[in-house]
Design a protein around this motif. Sequence first.
Motif, PDB file in Angstrom:
ATOM      1  N   ARG A 278       0.830  -1.215   0.000  1.00  0.00           N
ATOM      2  CA  ARG A 278       0.000   0.000   0.000  1.00  0.00           C
ATOM      3  C   ARG A 278       0.868   1.270   0.000  1.00  0.00           C
ATOM      4  N   GLY A 279       2.137   1.122  -0.388  1.00  0.00           N
ATOM      5  CA  GLY A 279       3.023   2.280  -0.448  1.00  0.00           C
ATOM      6  C   GLY A 279       3.464   2.790   0.903  1.00  0.00           C
ATOM      7  N   LEU A 280       3.223   2.014   1.977  1.00  0.00           N
ATOM      8  CA  LEU A 280       3.595   2.434   3.326  1.00  0.00           C
ATOM      9  C   LEU A 280       5.051   2.041   3.591  1.00  0.00           C
ATOM     10  N   PRO A 281       5.919   2.997   3.909  1.00  0.00           N
ATOM     11  CA  PRO A 281       7.350   2.699   4.060  1.00  0.00           C
ATOM     12  C   PRO A 281       7.648   1.592   5.071  1.00  0.00           C
ATOM     13  N   GLU A 282       7.033   1.627   6.246  1.00  0.00           N
ATOM     14  CA  GLU A 282       7.308   0.609   7.260  1.00  0.00           C
ATOM     15  C   GLU A 282       6.870  -0.767   6.790  1.00  0.00           C
ATOM     16  N   ARG A 283       5.723  -0.830   6.124  1.00  0.00           N
ATOM     17  CA  ARG A 283       5.248  -2.116   5.615  1.00  0.00           C
ATOM     18  C   ARG A 283       6.148  -2.604   4.478  1.00  0.00           C
ATOM     19  N   GLN A 284       6.632  -1.679   3.672  1.00  0.00           N
ATOM     20  CA  GLN A 284       7.559  -2.030   2.595  1.00  0.00           C
ATOM     21  C   GLN A 284       8.821  -2.668   3.179  1.00  0.00           C
ATOM     22  N   LEU A 285       9.369  -2.036   4.214  1.00  0.00           N
ATOM     23  CA  LEU A 285      10.574  -2.561   4.856  1.00  0.00           C
ATOM     24  C   LEU A 285      10.322  -3.930   5.474  1.00  0.00           C
ATOM     25  N   GLU A 286       9.243  -4.064   6.233  1.00  0.00           N
ATOM     26  CA  GLU A 286       8.953  -5.328   6.908  1.00  0.00           C
ATOM     27  C   GLU A 286       8.722  -6.460   5.914  1.00  0.00           C
ATOM     28  N   THR A 287       8.032  -6.149   4.814  1.00  0.00           N
ATOM     29  CA  THR A 287       7.768  -7.172   3.806  1.00  0.00           C
ATOM     30  C   THR A 287       9.060  -7.638   3.146  1.00  0.00           C
ATOM     31  N   VAL A 288       9.899  -6.686   2.746  1.00  0.00           N
ATOM     32  CA  VAL A 288      11.173  -7.044   2.113  1.00  0.00           C
ATOM     33  C   VAL A 288      12.046  -7.838   3.077  1.00  0.00           C
TER      34      VAL A 288
ATOM     35  N   ALA B  84      11.240   5.467   0.687  1.00  0.00           N
ATOM     36  CA  ALA B  84      11.171   6.569   1.638  1.00  0.00           C
ATOM     37  C   ALA B  84      12.566   7.099   1.978  1.00  0.00           C
ATOM     38  N   THR B  85      12.642   8.409   2.234  1.00  0.00           N
ATOM     39  CA  THR B  85      13.888   8.987   2.718  1.00  0.00           C
ATOM     40  C   THR B  85      13.975   8.784   4.226  1.00  0.00           C
ATOM     41  N   GLY B  86      15.097   9.108   4.789  1.00  0.00           N
ATOM     42  CA  GLY B  86      15.250   9.000   6.234  1.00  0.00           C
ATOM     43  C   GLY B  86      15.615   7.600   6.679  1.00  0.00           C
TER      44      GLY B  86
ATOM     45  N   VAL C  21      13.885   4.889   7.653  1.00  0.00           N
ATOM     46  CA  VAL C  21      13.215   3.717   7.088  1.00  0.00           C
ATOM     47  C   VAL C  21      13.764   3.401   5.704  1.00  0.00           C
ATOM     48  N   GLY C  22      13.943   4.422   4.881  1.00  0.00           N
ATOM     49  CA  GLY C  22      14.497   4.208   3.553  1.00  0.00           C
ATOM     50  C   GLY C  22      15.912   3.660   3.601  1.00  0.00           C
ATOM     51  N   ALA C  23      16.708   4.163   4.525  1.00  0.00           N
ATOM     52  CA  ALA C  23      18.085   3.679   4.657  1.00  0.00           C
ATOM     53  C   ALA C  23      18.105   2.212   5.086  1.00  0.00           C
ATOM     54  N   ARG C  24      17.210   1.830   5.985  1.00  0.00           N
ATOM     55  CA  ARG C  24      17.154   0.434   6.440  1.00  0.00           C
ATOM     56  C   ARG C  24      16.695  -0.482   5.312  1.00  0.00           C
ATOM     57  N   LEU C  25      15.747  -0.012   4.513  1.00  0.00           N
ATOM     58  CA  LEU C  25      15.286  -0.823   3.388  1.00  0.00           C
ATOM     59  C   LEU C  25      16.410  -1.014   2.376  1.00  0.00           C
ATOM     60  N   LEU C  26      17.118   0.064   2.063  1.00  0.00           N
ATOM     61  CA  LEU C  26      18.223  -0.030   1.109  1.00  0.00           C
ATOM     62  C   LEU C  26      19.283  -1.012   1.602  1.00  0.00           C
ATOM     63  N   GLU C  27      19.617  -0.954   2.885  1.00  0.00           N
ATOM     64  CA  GLU C  27      20.619  -1.872   3.432  1.00  0.00           C
ATOM     65  C   GLU C  27      20.127  -3.318   3.382  1.00  0.00           C
TER      66      GLU C  27
END
Length: 350
Positions: free
Chosen positions: A105-115, A134-136, A138-144
């Motif tokens: 649903r485009g939600l940054p936290e859900r995007q991170l948790e799903t990945v 997302a920047t900040g 959450v985005g940095a954690r997803l990228l890593e």
Amino acid sequence: MPHPARPTVTLRDVAGAAGVSVATASRVLSGSSRSVAPQYVSRVLEAAASLRYTADVSARAMRRKSDAIALVADDLTTPSIALVVAAMERQARTVDAFVTVSATRGLPERQLETVRTLCGFWPRALVLTSSRIATGEVGARLLEELLAYERRGGRVVIYGDIDVPFDSIRVDDRASARLLGAHLAATGHRRPVILAGSRERSFAAERTSGFVEGLLGGGVDVQDIRIVNCEVGRRGAFEATAALIGGGLGDTDALLAVNDQMAIGALAACRAAGVDVPGRLSVSGFDDIQLAADVTPRLTTVALPFADIGARSIRLALTAGEDRRDVVRETVMGTLVPGGSTVDRAARNR
């Protein structure tokens, strides 16, 4: 003060949330070689992600890499993503792989948790379809998380306009939309209204900018271009168009919608109000979904090669690690598809 321990989530909990048997959930989460229908795989993985079920994930990953290609999308309900997913599935089956799908649903936290959860199940590759990360923090954690997955031998492919160090396929929405704006200007439209969707949707913003550039390049005065923001979808466009008609169309001679679903909503509003399309008002869309050819009149739109995008995403995802050189960045252009929902007003006036 220590935080209370998170309640243990069992395989039975995941099976119940997904609406499948414990045996089916076990096959999906253990990387069993026994076949499970893709829709059940998707439901189990989504339930596991939602419940944060991660027991023994590392051990399973060490035993066997999954045959799944995990697709993470913002929204799975649009006709365009359905075409992409269908093409992905067909391409994956040619190498005995299958596609699992999860929506964030485009939600940054859900995007991170799903990945994070999907990477723990060690899919063969991961395809992320999104217009942004997302920047900040959450985005940095997803990228890593994505970079760590690739370091362990996985493959990441992005379908969307995101500046990240992975193979990617993007649509040049702006240049593609410019084609449609130029076409309407060339056919004598001088008082257009753009149904621009919502400002935070990057594809909508790019298409709106392209429409404006094409119209201006064709001689339309900037002061005569109106931009109306509304919900992205059929209902939002229906309501926006009904409001325009209710307030009086005046000299308005064209509606440009940022996708076909919105254009179809605009057509419905015109029909309900007795506005002749294209005699009184031209209506155009973007995407060229199947319904664009089935409505009356047939939509003027911009066609995007969704099937090719889906198949190409899978081919990139399945490229062996040793074949990898520079990051691949591919750009796709749309094609103008004239239809009966617009008219050549310049020819009429000659």
